[in-house]
Design a protein around this motif. Structure first.
Motif, mmCIF file in Angstrom:
data_model
loop_
_atom_site.group_PDB
_atom_site.id
_atom_site.type_symbol
_atom_site.label_atom_id
_atom_site.label_comp_id
_atom_site.label_asym_id
_atom_site.label_seq_id
_atom_site.Cartn_x
_atom_site.Cartn_y
_atom_site.Cartn_z
ATOM 1 N N ARG A 115 0.936 -1.106 0.116
ATOM 2 C CA ARG A 115 -0.465 0.041 -0.050
ATOM 3 C C ARG A 115 0.464 1.241 -0.200
ATOM 4 N NH1 ARG A 115 -2.886 -1.075 5.302
ATOM 5 N NH2 ARG A 115 -3.897 0.928 4.672
ATOM 6 N N GLN A 133 1.560 2.142 -3.816
ATOM 7 C CA GLN A 133 0.961 2.681 -4.377
ATOM 8 C C GLN A 133 1.377 3.909 -3.794
ATOM 9 O OE1 GLN A 133 -0.301 1.260 -7.143
ATOM 10 N NE2 GLN A 133 -1.969 2.599 -7.584
ATOM 11 N N ARG A 152 4.208 5.892 -5.386
ATOM 12 C CA ARG A 152 3.985 5.905 -6.621
ATOM 13 C C ARG A 152 2.571 7.254 -7.358
ATOM 14 N NH1 ARG A 152 5.145 -0.283 -7.345
ATOM 15 N NH2 ARG A 152 2.693 -0.264 -6.344
#
Length: 284
Positions: free
Chosen positions: A6, A9, A12
Motif C-alpha cells: 500500500r 502504491q 507512486r
C-alpha cells in the motif's frame, strides 16, 4: 495489499522521486546509489542543500535545515562516506554564527517562497536546532571536520544553560546526547533534562494538530530511553492504524500550499515505515 504494498502504491501516486527511491532502497532491494544521485541534485555548489529538500523551504538557495534533512537520508543509507558530507560541512563553516552554532534559518529565506513559520532576524544567532542534530549525526558516523569541534562546544554550552525546551529543539538535543563522544556528560545532561524533554510530548495518541508524540522523539529504540514499552506499544498501534486507505501517512501540521502536503506525505511515509520496522512491527 499489505502495509508495504500500500505504501509503494501511495508513493507512486504522491511521492517525490527521492522518496520513491528511498523506499526502494530501504524496503525493496533497490539501489542506494540512485538515492545518492537524487540527493546530489538538491546540493548547491556552495555545499549546502536547498531546492525544497525540506518541503516548506521552496527556495533554491542553501539553508541550514536542509543539511539536516540530507544527513538523515545519508544516515538511513549508512552513506556518510559520501563527498556530499564534507562539502556540506564546508558550507556550515561559512554560515556559522559567533559561538560555533548555525542559525535556525538565514535571512536569505525572506526572498524565497516558504512556510510562514520560517522567520529570522537580520543577524541570527546559532541555534541548537539544527546544530545539535547535525553534530550528533556527524559524531554517530565518526566524521572529522573542522566545523564539528566548535559546533560541539556550542551545543554543550547551550545544553548546560537549558532548563526547558521546545519540541524541535528537544529532538535535535536528543540526537546530540545520544551520539556525542563524552558519554558521562551526555548521560548526566539527559538525566537532568529528561523531564523538560517529556514536557514537550503529547501522550494522547489521538490528539490532533501540530503536536509531538512519543515516536516523534523516539523514532527508533535509543540508548537514551524516554518512554516505557507500554507507551511505545500504544503509539505504535495508532501509527499503524493511521496509514491512509491510499497507503501513506499524512503530516499533522498545516499545508500552506497544496504541493507540500504531497511532498511531506511521501517523506513521512518512508519515515513511518522505518519506525515500524525499527520496533519490530514491519518485516523485512
Amino acid at each position: 495489499m499489505d502495509t508495504l504494498d500500500r505504501a509503494a502504491q501511495f508513493l507512486r501516486l504522491h511521492g517525490r522521486l527521492i522518496d520513491r527511491l528511498r523506499f526502494e532502497a530501504l524496503f525493496a532491494g533497490g539501489s542506494r546509489e540512485r538515492v545518492l544521485d537524487a540527493l546530489r541534485c538538491y546540493q548547491n555548489p556552495d555545499g549546502g542543500f536547498g531546492n525544497a529538500l525540506e518541503p516548506d523551504l521552496r527556495g533554491a538557495g542553501s539553508q541550514p535545515q536542509p543539511v539536516e534533512v540530507a544527513f538523515w537520508i545519508l544516515d538511513e543509507l549508512d552513506a556518510f562516506d559520501s563527498p556530499m558530507v564534507a562539502a556540506a560541512c564546508d558550507y556550515l563553516s561559512g554560515i556559522t554564527a559567533a559561538g560555533g552554532g548555525v542559525p535556525f534559518v538565514l535571512p536569505s529565506v525572506r526572498d524565497t517562497p516558504r512556510a510562514p513559520w520560517w522567520q529570522t532576524a537580520d543577524d541570527p544567532p546559532g541555534n541548537l536546532n539544527p546544530t545539535a542534530a547535525i553534530a550528533g549525526l556527524l559524531h554517530k558516523h565518526g566524521v572529522t571536520h573542522p566545523w564539528l569541534g566548535p559546533a560541539t562546544d556550542f551545543c554543550w554550552s547551550r545544553v548546560a544553560h537549558l532548563t526547558e525546551t521546545s519540541p524541535y529543539e528537544a529532538r535535535a538535543l536528543l540526537v546530540f546526547l545520544e551520539h556525542v563522544p563524552d558519554r558521562e556528560r551526555a548521560l548526566a545532561e539527559f538525566a537532568r533534562l529528561r523531564e523538560a524533554v517529556l514536557a514537550t510530548v503529547t501522550f494522547d495518541p489521538h490528539a490532533e494538530g501540530a503536536v509531538h508524540h512519543p515516536l516523534d522523539l523516539a523514532p527508533a529504540p535509543s540508548a537514551l530511553p524516554l518512554f516505557d514499552a507500554a507507551t511505545l506499544d500504544t503509539h505504535l498501534d495508532v501509527m499503524e492504524a493511521a496509514q491512509t486507505p491510499e497507503g501513506g501517512w499524512l503530516p499533522n501540521w498545516a499545508a500552506w500550499t497544496p504541493l507540500v502536503l504531497h511532498e511531506w506525505a511521501g517523506y513521512l511515509t518512508v519515515q513511518r515505515l522505518r519506525t515500524l520496522r525499527a520496533y519490530g512491527r514491519l518485516h523485512p
